[in-house]
Design an enzyme around this catalytic site. Structure first.
Site, short mmCIF file in Angstrom:
data_model
loop_
_atom_site.label_atom_id
_atom_site.label_comp_id
_atom_site.label_asym_id
_atom_site.label_seq_id
_atom_site.Cartn_x
_atom_site.Cartn_y
_atom_site.Cartn_z
CB SER A 128 -0.41 0.10 1.25
OG SER A 128 -1.88 1.49 1.28
CE LYS A 182 -3.13 -2.64 -0.41
NZ LYS A 182 -3.66 -2.70 -1.67
CG HIS A 185 -5.16 -1.25 3.71
ND1 HIS A 185 -4.79 -0.57 2.46
CD2 HIS A 185 -4.38 0.10 4.09
CE1 HIS A 185 -4.38 0.55 2.34
NE2 HIS A 185 -3.47 0.66 3.34
CG ASN A 186 -7.42 -1.57 -0.69
OD1 ASN A 186 -6.41 -1.83 -0.29
ND2 ASN A 186 -7.17 -2.40 -1.86
CD GLU A 189 -7.30 3.04 0.28
OE1 GLU A 189 -8.15 3.39 -1.42
OE2 GLU A 189 -6.56 2.31 -0.48
#
Length: 464
Positions: A128, A182, A185-186, A189
């Site tokens: 990232s 990840k 995480h997105n 986001e």
């Protein structure tokens, strides 16, 4: 010989190669379109001495020091599977293959098992930070074997972003752990971006502020508890003027958001595990609705598109924003905890929070408090019940409630803010309304229910 090889010289692959070379590592590089290679080396300047270009896959592999480490920065899915088939005959036991793209973690788990049959190691690595992060220090989430981590640790700790000296990279668990982290995480986001968009809309359409005024407010917020990368770049982009029209740059951008699927994957996995991802789902849904520009324009003429004034103060908006950000992280970490249990990954939430503090898109000042909270024993393992977090929510939730109510009264859509508030209100009710749902299920389907204070499955008197 080269210590690591990078296949794929697109934006991220070339940036990572330069980052590694700058930190003193010899890097073999190649690309499917071989005509990309020479320009990349030419533009590398002094770093070219540590970049070793090859035009064939066999030469590229032969240039690596055994046991070999090869990082693929290519599209995930079928291209990665095809590459594994092509490269496997060239590898030897102990070699490590890394997928540095945004891959479906189920694919990563399958590929790990597939290569393990040949005593090869497969790593799913979430990266990232975009191009700038890859070049100057990304946040990296690694899933794979301990053997692979020992191979990669010297390189990755050197090139990672740093927060107060600590590298923002960690070995999080086996097989798909890194890619799943990840993905979540997105998902977080997506929420953070949607919340910012909703607050921007309230200020622009509800309070009639100019983009530059809103940008100044975000810049002010970036100096306090809301400090984050996304707040920082929002403040900056709102200051730009379109050189063609003289209008604020943001005003000439079509209001249709793109997406590549990771937010959707987060929602799908959360629902499959029986978890709530209501804020992420709202953010994904909002992007989907935004793409229906023609439908929305037609609906405006039929349903009426006028919205009322929004009277929230900047102070109230800031506290509402902080509450929403906490709730988004809380939902994300609940998903991570469920996956960790299901796949036996032993994910450490404090470590994850720490490696997100620099280099990644969702880096924010709040992650310090989150990491500290996970270092303590949390009631029911829930972030929102950590004493300091609960106190912050107690202070900020009234503002979130005020913002959501004012927005709805004025006809302003706030799907992520309202989803967060509804989830918070649901979680703080010790006795909710699902009993009526269980009664309905029993009456129409004889599904039964649990009785308070009794074990076993029961049925209502409607079956007597």
């Amino acid at each position: 010989m080269a210590q690591i090889g990078i296949y794929g010289l697109g934006t991220m692959g070339s940036a990572l190669a330069l980052n590694m070379a700058e930190h003193g590592f010899d890097v073999a590089v190649t690309n499917r379109e071989s005509d990309w290679i020479a320009p990349f080396i030419s533009e590398a300047g002094d770093l070219a001495a540590r970049l070793h270009p090859y035009t064939t896959l066999a030469e590229f592999i032969a240039a690596l020091t055994p046991p070999r480490v090869i990082l693929f920065m290519i599209p995930s899915g079928a291209p990665m599977d095809a590459m594994i088939d092509e490269i496997t005959p060239l590898l030897a036991p102990g070699d490590t293959v890394i997928d540095g793209g945004n891959a479906d973690f189920h694919d990563t788990r399958r590929r790990t098992a597939q290569l393990a049959e040949r005593d090869l190691h497969f790593v799913g690595m979430g990266v990232s930070g975009g191009e700038s992060g890859a070049r100057h220090g990304p946040s990296m989430m690694l899933g794979g074997s301990a053997h692979s981590w020992q191979q990669l640790k010297p390189v990755l700790t050197a090139i990672a972003a740093r927060y107060e000296g600590a590298p923002c990279v960690a070995h999080l668990g086996p097989d798909g752990a890194g890619h799943f982290v990840k993905t979540v995480h997105n998902g977080i986001e997506y929420v953070d971006m949607q919340v910012i968009a909703e607050i921007y809309s309230l200020l622009r359409n509800g309070a009639a502020l100019a983009p530059t005024e809103i940008g100044a407010l975000f810049a002010d917020w970036d100096r306090g508890p809301l400090k984050s990368y996304l707040v920082e770049i929002t403040a900056r982009l709102l200051s730009y003027t379109d050189p063609e029209t003289g209008h604020p740059m943001v005003d000439v951008i079509k209001d249709a958001a793109g997406q590549k699927g990771t937010g959707r994957w987060t929602v799908i996995e959360a629902l499959r595990m029986g978890q709530s991802a209501s804020m992420i789902e709202a953010a994904v849904g909002a992007r989907g609705w935004s793409s229906e520009k023609a439908t929305r324009q037609r609906a405006e003429t039929i349903l009426g598109g006028a919205v009322g004034a929004f009277d929230g103060t900047p102070e109230v908006l800031a506290e509402a924003f902080l509450a929403a950000r906490i709730l988004a992280y809380a939902q994300g970490f609940r998903i991570l905890a469920s996956a960790s249990e299901e796949y036996e990954w032993s994910l450490d939430p404090a470590t994850i929070a720490r490696i997100w503090r620099a280099g990644c898109i969702i880096r924010s000042a709040l992650l310090d408090d989150i990491a500290a909270a996970f270092d303590q024993h949390l009631p029911q393992g829930q972030l929102i019940l950590a004493p300091q977090i609960a106190q912050t929510l107690a202070r900020c939730i009234p503002s979130l409630r005020q913002v959501v109510c004012s927005a709805m009264h004025g006809g302003h859509p706030v799907p992520a803010l309202s989803a967060g508030l509804s989830w918070y209100d649901s979680m703080r009710l010790g006795h909710g309304s699902a009993n009526i749902i269980q009664a309905q299920r029993d009456m129409f389907g004889h599904h039964g229910f649990e009785r308070l204070g009794r074990s076993g499955r029961h049925h209502g008197p409607w079956w007597d």
